[in-house]
Design a protein around this motif. Structure first.
Motif, PDB file in Angstrom:
ATOM      1  N   THR A   1       0.821  -1.213   0.000  1.00  0.00           N
ATOM      2  CA  THR A   1       0.000   0.000   0.000  1.00  0.00           C
ATOM      3  C   THR A   1       0.857   1.267   0.000  1.00  0.00           C
ATOM      4  O   THR A   1       0.601   2.207  -0.762  1.00  0.00           O
ATOM      5  CB  THR A   1      -0.925   0.019   1.234  1.00  0.00           C
ATOM      6  OG1 THR A   1      -1.827  -1.081   1.151  1.00  0.00           O
ATOM      7  CG2 THR A   1      -1.711   1.310   1.321  1.00  0.00           C
ATOM      8  N   LEU A   2       1.880   1.286   0.828  1.00  0.00           N
ATOM      9  CA  LEU A   2       2.729   2.471   0.923  1.00  0.00           C
ATOM     10  C   LEU A   2       3.573   2.670  -0.332  1.00  0.00           C
ATOM     11  O   LEU A   2       3.888   3.807  -0.711  1.00  0.00           O
ATOM     12  CB  LEU A   2       3.626   2.378   2.155  1.00  0.00           C
ATOM     13  CG  LEU A   2       2.909   2.376   3.509  1.00  0.00           C
ATOM     14  CD1 LEU A   2       3.911   2.235   4.646  1.00  0.00           C
ATOM     15  CD2 LEU A   2       2.080   3.641   3.694  1.00  0.00           C
TER      16      LEU A   2
ATOM     17  N   THR B   1      -0.640   6.382   9.874  1.00  0.00           N
ATOM     18  CA  THR B   1      -2.099   6.275   9.875  1.00  0.00           C
ATOM     19  C   THR B   1      -2.569   5.320   8.786  1.00  0.00           C
ATOM     20  O   THR B   1      -3.432   4.459   9.014  1.00  0.00           O
ATOM     21  CB  THR B   1      -2.746   7.659   9.672  1.00  0.00           C
ATOM     22  OG1 THR B   1      -2.318   8.529  10.717  1.00  0.00           O
ATOM     23  CG2 THR B   1      -4.256   7.566   9.705  1.00  0.00           C
ATOM     24  N   ALA B   2      -1.992   5.441   7.593  1.00  0.00           N
ATOM     25  CA  ALA B   2      -2.352   4.545   6.489  1.00  0.00           C
ATOM     26  C   ALA B   2      -1.969   3.104   6.810  1.00  0.00           C
ATOM     27  O   ALA B   2      -2.724   2.164   6.531  1.00  0.00           O
ATOM     28  CB  ALA B   2      -1.662   4.999   5.203  1.00  0.00           C
ATOM     29  N   ALA B   3      -0.803   2.918   7.417  1.00  0.00           N
ATOM     30  CA  ALA B   3      -0.357   1.573   7.782  1.00  0.00           C
ATOM     31  C   ALA B   3      -1.291   0.951   8.816  1.00  0.00           C
ATOM     32  O   ALA B   3      -1.637  -0.235   8.725  1.00  0.00           O
ATOM     33  CB  ALA B   3       1.067   1.628   8.323  1.00  0.00           C
TER      34      ALA B   3
ATOM     35  N   SER C   1      -7.644  -3.697   8.519  1.00  0.00           N
ATOM     36  CA  SER C   1      -8.496  -4.292   7.481  1.00  0.00           C
ATOM     37  C   SER C   1      -7.959  -5.626   6.962  1.00  0.00           C
ATOM     38  O   SER C   1      -8.702  -6.392   6.360  1.00  0.00           O
ATOM     39  CB  SER C   1      -8.643  -3.319   6.306  1.00  0.00           C
ATOM     40  OG  SER C   1      -7.405  -3.122   5.649  1.00  0.00           O
ATOM     41  N   THR C   2      -6.681  -5.907   7.209  1.00  0.00           N
ATOM     42  CA  THR C   2      -6.051  -7.100   6.625  1.00  0.00           C
ATOM     43  C   THR C   2      -5.859  -8.240   7.609  1.00  0.00           C
ATOM     44  O   THR C   2      -5.983  -9.413   7.244  1.00  0.00           O
ATOM     45  CB  THR C   2      -4.671  -6.737   6.029  1.00  0.00           C
ATOM     46  OG1 THR C   2      -4.816  -5.671   5.103  1.00  0.00           O
ATOM     47  CG2 THR C   2      -4.056  -7.939   5.315  1.00  0.00           C
TER      48      THR C   2
ATOM     49  N   ARG D   1      -2.027   3.793  14.006  1.00  0.00           N
ATOM     50  CA  ARG D   1      -2.980   4.863  13.696  1.00  0.00           C
ATOM     51  C   ARG D   1      -2.913   5.981  14.732  1.00  0.00           C
ATOM     52  O   ARG D   1      -2.880   7.161  14.385  1.00  0.00           O
ATOM     53  CB  ARG D   1      -4.408   4.317  13.633  1.00  0.00           C
ATOM     54  CG  ARG D   1      -4.774   3.687  12.312  1.00  0.00           C
ATOM     55  CD  ARG D   1      -6.228   3.270  12.291  1.00  0.00           C
ATOM     56  NE  ARG D   1      -7.128   4.414  12.338  1.00  0.00           N
ATOM     57  CZ  ARG D   1      -8.454   4.318  12.437  1.00  0.00           C
ATOM     58  NH1 ARG D   1      -9.025   3.129  12.530  1.00  0.00           N
ATOM     59  NH2 ARG D   1      -9.201   5.386  12.454  1.00  0.00           N
ATOM     60  N   ARG D   2      -2.931   5.612  15.996  1.00  0.00           N
ATOM     61  CA  ARG D   2      -2.891   6.644  17.036  1.00  0.00           C
ATOM     62  C   ARG D   2      -1.561   7.398  17.008  1.00  0.00           C
ATOM     63  O   ARG D   2      -1.529   8.625  17.196  1.00  0.00           O
ATOM     64  CB  ARG D   2      -3.105   6.006  18.419  1.00  0.00           C
ATOM     65  CG  ARG D   2      -3.096   7.014  19.566  1.00  0.00           C
ATOM     66  CD  ARG D   2      -4.214   8.049  19.443  1.00  0.00           C
ATOM     67  NE  ARG D   2      -5.520   7.430  19.520  1.00  0.00           N
ATOM     68  CZ  ARG D   2      -6.160   7.173  20.659  1.00  0.00           C
ATOM     69  NH1 ARG D   2      -5.607   7.493  21.824  1.00  0.00           N
ATOM     70  NH2 ARG D   2      -7.353   6.620  20.630  1.00  0.00           N
TER      71      ARG D   2
END
Length: 211
Positions: free
Chosen positions: A54-55, A68-70, A76-77, A91-92
């Protein structure tokens, strides 16, 4: 001059984590088979591989956006407890970093501290409960001093789970039988900080990603 780190540094860190998890997946699963569901290594391997992909496809512009994206990708995975816990951590941390284009090691430590607090709240675990918290809390404290100190503290924290009786998670169902086994979550958490230390070493020489 205070050293700072950009989004590319965070992307390379998570790629290094994915490599470490892939390399250690069988060991993580072996640890998990003793006191868990025997899927920790496989779950994290899948999750961090997805993060790397994704990155690489659409690299975020700031350190906070990278994490945050990670975190979203892990949630989700990855199935089981690992996805929500690691996803919450990243995310935090990312949200705490905000929109700054570069961050210091101290700022990263502060943000990771907020991520660890969120993980603790989500899972209800504290230091001594034989969970990933046993590696994460000392690692964040160590990071306030250096990347190497964070790595050493995380690894020591993971080893310190061996004599503990699990009080949270699936391992807690085993009672006294959980004693004598190293916690897989603490072990994988130590991999995060080992990878961070490895990636940070070239940066101290003034190469790309730090200034």
């Amino acid at each position: 001059m205070t050293q700072t780190f950009d989004a590319h540094f965070l992307v390379r860190w998570l790629a290094a984590v994915a490599e470490a998890v892939d390399r250690e997946a069988d060991r993580l699963t072996e640890l998990d088979s003793a006191i868990g569901d025997a899927d920790h290594g496989a779950n994290l391997r899948r999750g961090f591989a997805a993060v790397t992909e994704t990155l690489a496809k659409d690299p975020p512009a700031t350190p906070g956006a990278v994490l945050t994206a990670a975190g979203r990708q892990l949630i989700s995975t990855v199935g089981g407890a690992s996805g929500p816990l690691y996803g919450t951590l990243l995310r935090r941390t990312g949200k705490t970093l905000g929109d700054d284009e570069r961050v210091t090691r101290e700022r990263l430590a502060e943000a990771l501290g907020s991520g660890v607090a969120a993980v603790s709240q989500l899972g209800g675990a504290q230091v001594g409960d034989k969970t990933m918290i046993d590696a994460l809390v000392p690692a964040v404290e160590g990071l306030r001093g250096s990347f190497g100190a964070a790595r050493a503290a995380a690894e020591e924290g993971a080893l310190a789970t061996v004599p503990l009786r699990a009080r949270k998670g699936r391992a807690s169902y085993l009672g006294e039988r959980s004693v004598g086994h190293q916690d897989p979550g603490a072990t994988s958490s130590a991999l995060l900080f080992a990878a961070l230390d490895e990636i940070a070493r070239p940066e101290t020489s003034g190469t790309e990603g730090a200034s």
